[in-house]
Design an enzyme around this catalytic site. Structure first.
Site: not given
Lengths: 675, 670
Positions: B478, B494, B583
């Protein structure tokens, strides 16, 4: 002058008592004596002025009438020139001394005509360009006519073009200058160095320690940080007016306009043209033109005739190829046309490269890679090309367009070296005016969250509302991060209350008295302010809680470059009235905060009120006239700043858990926003 | 007779008066500036025949002089064009091979080797490489390391030594470039050699100590000057202008001063450093301390002078004019002092604080030379975050980056692209697509299908174009710089994210004010766990946060380029293995670049209650994820995360005014 008139009036008052014929006699005698005295007085007094400015009487004289200096054949010749010279070794800064304006003083030697023992001139006395150059220096702030105060000396001996002078004799002429002293602090301007067959890249005239402002240096001859690389001036650019053409794609992608190109390179260019067709244009001089047409202003491709330099405006990239010399006047024409120069001249030191960022305005391609030049240029994004086109034109306008521009840029560079702490910055040299105006230089550009321990200083501006003031002081003193409280006593007619009457608080409290009752006293940089963060608070703002003020300080720490305040205000463009107006109701947007209670950095220039972060308290109720006055004010400021610097935002800062469904006692700032 | 006497008297009187007048007149002339007399031309005369003067280069002369074959460069000296073969570097640019070093390696050398190997320019094969690097070892006995076999006359070689004179007589350099610490001005070849800083022995490999500057402006009590001592260490001096602290002549009237031990950083506004050679070490100390270096006629080249504009961070003055320098320092306006101080810290942090940064900067300079026109513009080198973090492969136009909008007076493109990552379950997020497409600022929706299941053939009708891309089943997918992304802003989502249009609108507006930062809805906070002696993080709601979840966050598309091209492979692999790590990694990266915390915007309570899985792993992260933050910190060499205590809300958020007045009223729904 007044006194003399009076006396002459009294004079005739004596005369009427005399007989008429005597009177005529005496009046005429008096006039003759007067005239005689004036004449002798003049004579006595002119020579004084000749001493102070030797050229006074030669103003409006012809160049042909300058004094002739005969150089003996055995007069000394300076050393060749020291390649290891640097400012700290070969330049005498003591002569520049202390100068409050940080500006060097430049002296110009008076013009002489130098001849050898046989009376044959050493060179052309002076060229048009060198005369312009010296005039420009003489008209500038750098100029001094006092040789003993000068820090830089400019000989009037013209060495712009080496081909027009006799090398040894010119050197002898330099050596006999009154302050020559091995050339220390002397600067020579040369644009066309070297001569056949080997074409040196620096002036061949021996010059010892003299600085050379040269137009064709290679890295081998250029003394970094000592010499100055200057452009080869193109007289054509001054003659022809090329209006600025906006950036963007042009008819030809790549153009070569030079006439004297080595055959090998011309072959390479023609091969490029054959490969890429229409988008490449290689021009040459016109062979079949009739006599009357000036060949300087035309170029030809096969039988097609083009106007030069206008044709340069038709191309995106223009080749600037070395000739026998590295510096080429075509560079100036190319920049003038807003065409991006493709410099193919190995080891060439580009003009003013010490300060100009040529990466932004040109493409430098190694001679070896000439055949690949097309693909190299094609890999440059269109946006960057447009940027370069604009930059090229700007360089021409600022530093190439006239002899004056070249002379002043050269002196500025030398000046910057001598007074480095006052030097022009990269941006001042390189950013075109449009960028300079549009950009905001954030005075606190380093991302840094100051430590909480530093605390803040609160400034309370007061006139005579003592009771309210004491309440504010008591409230503010409860804020944990307060480190000092400063009361600005703005009332000249009344003394502040006695020390014993002031509230007792845990931090130092200082009272400053002002000379004049001005609201802007609040923003004066008082010496007492020792912290970076300053809270300006009015003496009637009592509704802010300690949590709210402490949180305001926390917000300031995360945005130290911004003004952090409470009640939000918005400026709006009033279409009917065609001006800015000021709005103060509950709105969704903010562009200002009132400084009734606001945090800011003590050094931040106050004009950068950019994006206030506000908590939700509206403190002041304002009537309609108040609003009108403030609107006037905004319009005034907008016109002073030249633009509307305020930015509108729709957000404000709250504590992370503000009004969240979360136990109040676990929140850092529970007591916020409860009106 | 009487009349005659009177007449002569009168005559004498007027004559003497006139004489007085004539004497006074010149004085009057001097005293009245601007009159016709005062403007008497001084200086260069205006010639009557100025118009008739010949030009220095009469037309027609220039063209004739050029029919000569250009001469070859003189002497054995080298410059970039003559001695570096750029054609060896293919389209990919720089590839560096390090010649194996014979003999035992010192710790410092091992650090250099590790730095080169961690660089994206490193190559394991000498045939592939276009720059061959030769580590010049410092051997106490003065012996020189033998030349490697493929020396090739030094062509395309760089001799790297972190010490000023690694070898007595620089062996047969040939055409090799030299990168060494503080080279003398006389031997340094500008544009060919690289000037390095003189590093202390124990300089860290990565991360490195942060700058010492804690606040922007100097503390009021701090002395104006610190003077570098011959033996090392610093001496601070008072601000008395009569004192010339670096000049022995006025030793007796020195102001109050203190001597600081060696190794301690100076605490002053300006640091005076004499121009001798060994003082280069002082220079770096001053830089770290945020003490503005004032170099007095330095004989050595300033580090990375080819790209760093030192006039923004240091003052190079002439040691022959001490009083003038001192006066200039005292009178320097506070805004200039402020700017210089900040620049020292930025430069220290961007290029000097670790061996890795120094080595990578060296390689970046050479890469820039190879790139030519597409090198870093000067602005990228000289303003935060610096050239190692602003990559020209992304763009050569500063206005494309998120960092320079203010300086350039430009704005990010006013719309965003939503990038929805669909992982394992493979359910098309229809509701989310509708909510995002409803935003007036949305330019496109990109669905990155990373599930084993094939994507559904039909997608809902949306007002904005919707593109489905095929992912590579990796979490780090991503953050690949997909070509399809057409806007500066990315809204990363998401499949199971839940947002309202109003939330998206407001968050995007906030992002436009802070385009270099991440703007998110859900937050984590990191902390130092004393008990375990390691970093930990929590998803619990707290008064502070330092990370925002990338399952719903706005950020600039440049961070995709940075993620893919600068992060060490090991860290990216780690992120692929433990999904929560991705993250943390993204937050580490952005924080390392901006040095600032991310931004939190309000997030409706209804989402939290409806969708607990948005907080992965429940309240406490699993041990594996906990370990992740420590591995990241080790990989970066320090902890870049910064905490924030505030949230940005709409101006009238939860204010006691009519809901109808509020623009983002749906944000306040219970």
């Amino acid at each position: 002058m007044c006194a003399s008139v009076k006396y002459n009036i009294r004079g005739p008052a004596l005369i009427p008592r005399m007989k008429t014929k005597h009177r005529i006699y005496y009046v005429s005698l008096f006039s003759i004596v007067l005239l005689g005295l004036i004449a002798t007085g003049m004579f006595q007094f002119w020579p004084h002025s000749i001493e102070s400015s030797s050229d006074w009487s030669v103003e409006k004289r012809s160049v042909r009438d300058v004094p002739v200096v005969r150089l003996p054949a055995d007069s000394p010749v300076p050393e060749r020139g020291d390649l290891s010279c640097r400012m700290h070794t070969c330049f005498d800064v003591y002569r520049c001394g202390f100068n409050p304006k940080n500006k060097i003083k430049v002296y110009i030697y008076s013009l002489k005509k130098y001849v050898d023992e046989l009376g044959v001139p050493v060179s052309n006395t002076i060229s048009r360009e060198y005369n312009e150059l010296l005039t420009a220096i003489s008209d500038s702030d750098y100029y001094t006519d006092d040789i003993s105060r000068a820090c830089l000396f400019v000989p009037s001996i013209d060495v712009l073009n080496q081909n027009t002078l006799r090398i040894k004799e010119t050197a002898q002429a330099l050596a006999q200058l009154s302050r020559w002293d091995r050339g220390t602090n002397h600067v020579l301007f040369n644009m066309l160095p070297g001569g056949p067959p080997d074409y040196n890249t620096a002036l061949d005239v021996p010059r010892d320690r003299a600085l050379l402002a040269g137009g064709g240096f290679s890295t081998w001859t250029y003394r970094q940080g000592y010499d100055v690389s200057i452009p080869v001036y193109s007289p054509l650019s001054a003659e022809v007016d090329l209006p600025e053409k906006g950036p963007g794609p042009r008819r030809y992608f790549l153009l070569s306009s030079q006439m004297a190109i080595h055959p090998e390179y011309r072959e390479d260019l023609e091969a490029l043209q054959a490969r890429h067709g229409e988008s490449v244009l290689v021009l040459d001089k016109c062979s079949n033109l009739s006599e009357g047409v000036r060949s300087v202003r035309t170029r030809c491709h096969k039988h097609q005739v083009f106007d030069y330099p206008q044709v340069l405006q038709e191309a995106t990239f223009c080749v600037v190829l070395r000739g026998a010399r590295l510096g080429q006047a075509v560079l100036s024409d190319v920049l003038h046309a807003g065409c991006v120069p493709v410099v193919i001249a190995d080891s060439y030191v580009l003009p003013f490269s010490e300060v100009l960022d040529w990466k932004r305005a040109s493409v430098v391609v190694p001679e070896e890679k000439m055949s690949e030049v097309y693909s190299i240029l094609q890999s440059i994004p269109q946006r960057q090309i447009e940027e370069m086109q604009r930059q090229a034109r700007w360089f021409w306008e600022a530093y190439f367009q006239s002899i004056k521009a070249i002379a002043l840029a050269t002196l500025q560079i030398i000046n910057d070296r001598i007074y480095p702490y006052a030097a022009l910055s990269y941006e001042e040299w390189n950013d075109p005016p449009t960028v300079k105006w549009g950009s905001v230089s954030n005075p606190l550009f380093l991302p840094l969250i100051p430590p909480q321990s530093q605390g803040f200083t609160a400034i309370v501006l007061t006139y005579d509302r003592v009771e309210s003031l004491f309440r504010v002081i008591t409230e503010v003193s409860k804020v944990p991060s307060l480190s000092k409280l400063l009361v600005v006593w703005n009332n000249q007619n009344k003394n502040p209350p006695e020390e014993s009457l002031w509230p007792k608080i845990r931090v130092p409290l200082k009272v400053v008295r002002t000379a004049e009752n001005k609201l802007s006293n609040r923003f004066f940089p008082y010496d007492e302010i020792e912290t970076e963060a300053v809270l300006a608070i009015d003496d009637d703002i009592i509704m802010l809680t300690s949590d709210e003020l402490q949180f305001g300080y926390e917000v300031w720490r995360e945005f130290p470059d911004r003004l952090v305040g409470y009640p939000g205000r918005l400026h709006l463009w009033d279409h009917e009235m065609n001006k800015w107006k000021y709005e103060s109701e509950w709105t969704n947007e903010v562009s200002m905060v009132l400084t009734g209670a606001a945090f800011y950095h003590k050094v931040t220039p106050r004009k950068k009120f950019k994006c206030p972060e506000c908590t939700a308290i509206d403190g002041l109720s304002l009537d309609q006239t108040h609003m009108v006055e403030r609107s006037e004010c905004i319009n005034k400021f907008a016109s002073v700043f030249g633009t509307m610097p305020l930015k509108v935002v729709e957000h404000r800062a709250d504590p992370v858990l503000y009004k969240d469904d979360f136990p109040e006692k676990l929140k850092s700032f529970p007591n916020i926003g409860s009106l | 007779m009487q009349s005659w006497r009177r007449k002569s008297l009168w005559l004498a009187l007027s004559a003497s008066w006139l004489l007085v007048l004539l004497r006074v007149f010149p004085l009057l002339r001097l005293a009245v500036p601007g009159g016709p007399w005062a403007s008497a031309p001084q200086g260069w005369p205006r010639w009557l025949d100025a118009e008739l003067l010949q030009s220095f280069s009469p037309p027609g002369e220039l063209p004739e002089d050029a029919l000569q074959l250009p001469h070859a460069p003189r002497g054995g000296s080298c410059n970039w064009e003559a001695c570096f073969d750029v054609s060896k570097c293919g389209a990919g640019g720089l590839k560096v091979f390090v010649h194996p070093v014979a003999g035992p390696l010192s710790a410092a050398h091992r650090r250099i080797l590790a730095s080169i190997e961690s660089s994206r320019y490193h190559s394991a094969s000498p045939d592939e490489a276009c720059l061959l690097l030769f580590l010049s070892l410092e051997v106490p006995a003065g012996e020189c390391s033998p030349l490697p076999q493929q020396w090739n006359g030094g062509r395309n070689h760089l001799v790297l030594g972190l010490h000023p004179a690694p070898c007595p007589q620089n062996f047969q350099l040939g055409q090799a470039m030299v990168a060494k610490a503080s080279p003398t001005v006389d031997t340094f070849r500008p544009g060919f050699d690289v000037a390095l800083p003189l590093l202390p022995e124990a300089h860290p490999l990565r991360g490195g100590a942060p700058g010492q500057l804690r606040q922007h402006s100097p503390h009021p009590g701090v002395p104006l000057l610190a003077l570098a001592e011959e033996r090392g260490g610093w001496r601070t001096a008072g601000t008395d202008p009569s004192v010339c602290p670096w000049d022995g002549r006025c030793e007796q009237d020195r102001g109050p001063e203190k001597t600081h031990p060696e190794g301690a950083l100076p605490n002053a506004t300006f640091c005076l450093i004499p121009g001798h050679h060994p003082d280069a070490l002082h220079f770096l100390q001053a830089l770290q301390a945020g003490c503005i270096p004032v170099l007095l006629s330095p004989r050595w080249e300033l580090p990375f002078s080819e790209v760093i504009d030192w006039t923004k961070a240091a003052i190079v003055a002439d040691k022959r004019l001490p009083l003038q320098v001192l006066a200039a320092l005292q009178e320097m306006p506070p805004t200039r002092v402020l700017a210089l101080r900040q620049q020292t810290q930025f430069l220290w942090d961007a290029y000097f604080s670790s061996v890795e940064k120094v080595v990578h900067t060296t390689l970046e300079i050479i890469q820039d030379r190879i790139f030519g026109a597409s090198a870093h513009p000067s602005l990228l080198w000289n303003s935060p975050p610096g050239a190692l973090l602003a990559l020209p492969i992304f763009s050569t136009s500063p206005s494309d980056f998120p960092f320079y909008y203010l300086q350039l007076g430009s704005h990010p493109v006013g719309r965003f692209s939503a990038l929805i990552w669909v992982g394992a379950p493979g359910q098309p997020p229809l509701k989310l697509i509708q909510a995002v497409a409803g935003s007036q600022h949305c330019a496109q929706i990109l669905v990155l299908w990373s599930s084993e299941k094939p994507p559904p053939p039909r997608w809902p009708e949306t007002a904005v174009p919707l593109t489905v891309m095929d992912g590579q089943r990796k979490v780090s997918d991503r953050f690949v710089p997909h070509r399809a992304i057409s806007t500066d802003a990315i809204l990363s989502l998401d499949a199971h994210s839940s947002l309202t249009t109003s939330e998206v609108d407001f968050a995007f507006l906030v992002w436009q004010s802070f385009p270099e930062r991440m703007v998110g809805f859900l937050t984590w906070n990191h902390f130092w766990d004393e008990a375990q002696g390691s970093w930990g993080y929590t998803a619990e709601r707290a008064n502070e946060f330092s990370m925002v979840l990338t399952s719903a966050a706005f950020y600039h598309r440049y961070y995709h380029t940075l993620f893919t091209h600068t992060l060490p492979k090991a860290l990216r692999t780690l992120a692929d293995e433990a999904p929560t790590c991705v993250d943390i990694l993204m937050n580490f990266l952005v924080a390392a670049v901006t040095k600032l915390p991310p931004i939190k915007v309000p997030y409706g309570k209804q989402h939290l209650e409806a969708r607990p899985p948005l907080v992965p792993g429940g309240r406490e992260p699993p041990p594996a994820a906990r370990d992740c933050i420590n591995q990241m910190a080790a990989g970066f060499g320090y902890m870049p995360l910064v905490s924030s205590r505030l949230r940005l809300d709409p101006v009238l958020f939860k204010d006691p005014v009519s809901v109808l007045r509020k623009k983002y009223r749906s944000l306040e729904k219970p």
